[in-house]
Enzyme design. Structure first.
Site, PDB file in Angstrom:
ATOM      1  N   ASN A   9      16.350  31.330  24.287  1.00 25.50           N
ATOM      2  CA  ASN A   9      15.217  30.587  24.431  1.00 25.50           C
ATOM      3  C   ASN A   9      15.622  29.452  25.274  1.00 25.50           C
ATOM      4  OD1 ASN A   9      12.783  29.161  24.293  1.00 25.50           O
ATOM      5  ND2 ASN A   9      12.994  28.268  22.069  1.00 25.50           N
ATOM      6  N   TRP A  10      14.986  29.695  26.669  1.00 27.43           N
ATOM      7  CA  TRP A  10      15.388  28.813  27.676  1.00 27.43           C
ATOM      8  C   TRP A  10      14.225  27.549  27.612  1.00 27.43           C
ATOM      9  CZ3 TRP A  10      16.757  32.141  32.791  1.00 27.43           C
ATOM     10  CH2 TRP A  10      17.957  32.649  32.473  1.00 27.43           C
ATOM     11  N   LYS A  11      13.394  27.581  27.053  1.00 25.07           N
ATOM     12  CA  LYS A  11      12.146  26.501  26.817  1.00 25.07           C
ATOM     13  C   LYS A  11      11.766  26.275  28.124  1.00 25.07           C
ATOM     14  CE  LYS A  11      14.579  25.082  22.843  1.00 25.07           C
ATOM     15  NZ  LYS A  11      14.661  24.069  21.599  1.00 25.07           N
ATOM     16  N   HIS A  94       7.153  28.790  17.404  1.00 29.94           N
ATOM     17  CA  HIS A  94       8.503  28.049  17.536  1.00 29.94           C
ATOM     18  C   HIS A  94       7.995  26.434  16.930  1.00 29.94           C
ATOM     19  CE1 HIS A  94      11.576  25.394  19.576  1.00 29.94           C
ATOM     20  NE2 HIS A  94      12.227  26.643  19.241  1.00 29.94           N
ATOM     21  N   GLU A  96       8.518  23.840  18.269  1.00 23.15           N
ATOM     22  CA  GLU A  96       8.045  23.024  19.463  1.00 23.15           C
ATOM     23  C   GLU A  96       6.561  23.197  19.652  1.00 23.15           C
ATOM     24  OE1 GLU A  96      11.055  23.732  22.266  1.00 23.15           O
ATOM     25  OE2 GLU A  96      12.385  22.540  20.906  1.00 23.15           O
ATOM     26  N   GLU A 166      14.724  28.563  11.815  1.00 23.81           N
ATOM     27  CA  GLU A 166      15.022  27.429  12.461  1.00 23.81           C
ATOM     28  C   GLU A 166      14.694  26.066  11.800  1.00 23.81           C
ATOM     29  OE1 GLU A 166      15.723  28.400  16.916  1.00 23.81           O
ATOM     30  OE2 GLU A 166      13.529  28.108  16.483  1.00 23.81           O
ATOM     31  N   GLY A 172      18.130  21.402  18.698  1.00 28.24           N
ATOM     32  CA  GLY A 172      18.475  20.370  19.739  1.00 28.24           C
ATOM     33  C   GLY A 172      19.117  19.020  19.414  1.00 28.24           C
ATOM     34  N   SER A 212      20.850  24.287  16.907  1.00 26.94           N
ATOM     35  CA  SER A 212      22.210  23.884  17.604  1.00 26.94           C
ATOM     36  C   SER A 212      23.278  24.893  17.332  1.00 26.94           C
ATOM     37  CB  SER A 212      22.437  22.621  16.836  1.00 26.94           C
ATOM     38  OG  SER A 212      21.588  21.551  17.085  1.00 26.94           O
ATOM     39  N   GLY A 233      18.800  27.979  21.896  1.00 26.58           N
ATOM     40  CA  GLY A 233      18.190  27.202  22.925  1.00 26.58           C
ATOM     41  C   GLY A 233      19.232  26.516  23.811  1.00 26.58           C
ATOM     42  N   GLY A 234      19.814  25.394  23.731  1.00 23.07           N
ATOM     43  CA  GLY A 234      20.650  24.866  24.660  1.00 23.07           C
ATOM     44  C   GLY A 234      22.159  25.693  25.037  1.00 23.07           C
TER      45      GLY A 234
HETATM   46  P1  PGA Z   1      18.624  24.757  20.239  1.00 23.11           P
HETATM   47  O1  PGA Z   1      17.310  25.173  20.107  1.00 23.11           O
HETATM   48  O2  PGA Z   1      19.747  25.975  20.153  1.00 23.11           O
HETATM   49  O3  PGA Z   1      19.055  24.051  21.558  1.00 23.11           O
HETATM   50  O4  PGA Z   1      19.160  23.813  18.914  1.00 23.11           O
HETATM   51  C1  PGA Z   1      17.083  26.459  19.390  1.00 23.11           C
HETATM   52  C2  PGA Z   1      15.510  26.672  19.436  1.00 23.11           C
HETATM   53  O5  PGA Z   1      14.559  25.847  19.573  1.00 23.11           O
HETATM   54  O6  PGA Z   1      15.353  27.899  19.421  1.00 23.11           O
END
Ligand code: PGA
Length: 252
Positions: A9-11, A94, A96, A166, A172, A212, A233-234
């Site tokens: 997930n590159w956001k 998600h 966010e 999640e 994050g 994370s 994500g990251g």
């Molecule tokens: P993260 O994000 O790996 O940076 O914690 C995961 C996500 O939001 O899907």
């Protein structure tokens, strides 16, 4: 029986140029064997990423969509357009989207139906906030999120759904759930599916962990029996770490 699924997930990161340079190096060093990989770039990079992924090391997914097919919804993207671009997966709900943009369970439920109607796979994200976990309400929150989005989905349609657990406090933050903490919630999710959609659906159903995840904790999370993949994500923004997670998962 359940093919591991690893989703990036590159956001809101990587425009077209950066997306393409990632994909070019990624496909050179990644060997996805017995693992399914999906990259979810921003909408604006979907087309270029799809046409650059030549050796099919990964498929593409979107990070969100609207629940209508077309109409006066300024700034929104229809699942029909995503299908046309070759997307096969769509992230929905998600944290966010839920907590920054105020998406409700009702909207997410409509989105799940809209995505299934196009024959795409919905990745339904669920998870509790820190205060909810501390108050002992983790399952209450997740159970309600599952009920709100999946109660109307038939057992047959569940084959086009994946759940990503999640925990909001892990996204994050660098604080991942331990494999045991994640496994406990994954087991409860599978039990909910068993009770509501039947044993066969539950046994074949993929439940991903996200929050994370990095190259150091991915393998131990994946070793848990009810963790069938990862939403990252990251660590999915760095070719080396994302490839390493996939290459490690291929030999588990
Ligand atoms: P993260 O994000 O790996 O940076 O914690 C995961 C996500 O939001 O899907």
């Amino acid at each position: 029986m359940r093919i591991p699924l690893i989703i990036a997930n590159w956001k809101m990161n990587y425009g077209v140029e950066e997306s393409l340079s990632f994909v070019e190096s990624f496909q050179e060093i990644t060997r996805a064997e017995k693992v399914e990989v999906v990259i979810c770039p921003p909408f604006t990079s979907l087309d270029s990423v799809a046409s650059t992924l030549k050796n099919k090391v990964a498929r593409i997914g979107a990070q969100n969509c609207h629940f209508e097919e077309s109409g006066a919804f300024t700034g929104e993207i229809s699942p029909v357009f995503l299908k046309e671009l070759g997307c096969t997966f769509v992230l929905l709900g998600h944290s966010e989207r839920r907590h920054i943009f105020g998406e409700t369970d009702e909207q997410i439920s409509k989105k799940v139906k809209a995505v299934l109607k196009q024959g795409l796979t919905a990745v339904l994200c669920v998870g509790e906030k820190l205060e909810e976990r501390e108050d002992g309400k983790t399952w209450q929150v997740i159970g309600a999120q599952l009920q709100a989005s999946l109660s109307v989905i038939s057992p047959a349609d569940m084959k086009n759904i994946v759940i990503a657990y999640e925990p909001v406090w892990a996204i994050g933050t660098g604080k991942n759930a331990t494999p045991a903490m994640a496994e406990e919630v994954h087991q409860s999710i599978r039990k909910w599916i068993d009770e509501n959609k039947g044993r066969t659906v539950a046994e074949g159903f993929r439940i991903l962990y996200g929050g994370s995840v990095n190259q150091d904790n991915a393998a131990s999370l994946m070793k848990e029996p009810d963790i069938d993949g990862l939403l990252i994500g990251g660590a999915s923004l760095k070719v080396d770490s994302f490839s390493r997670i996939i290459n490690d998962a291929s030999i588990l």
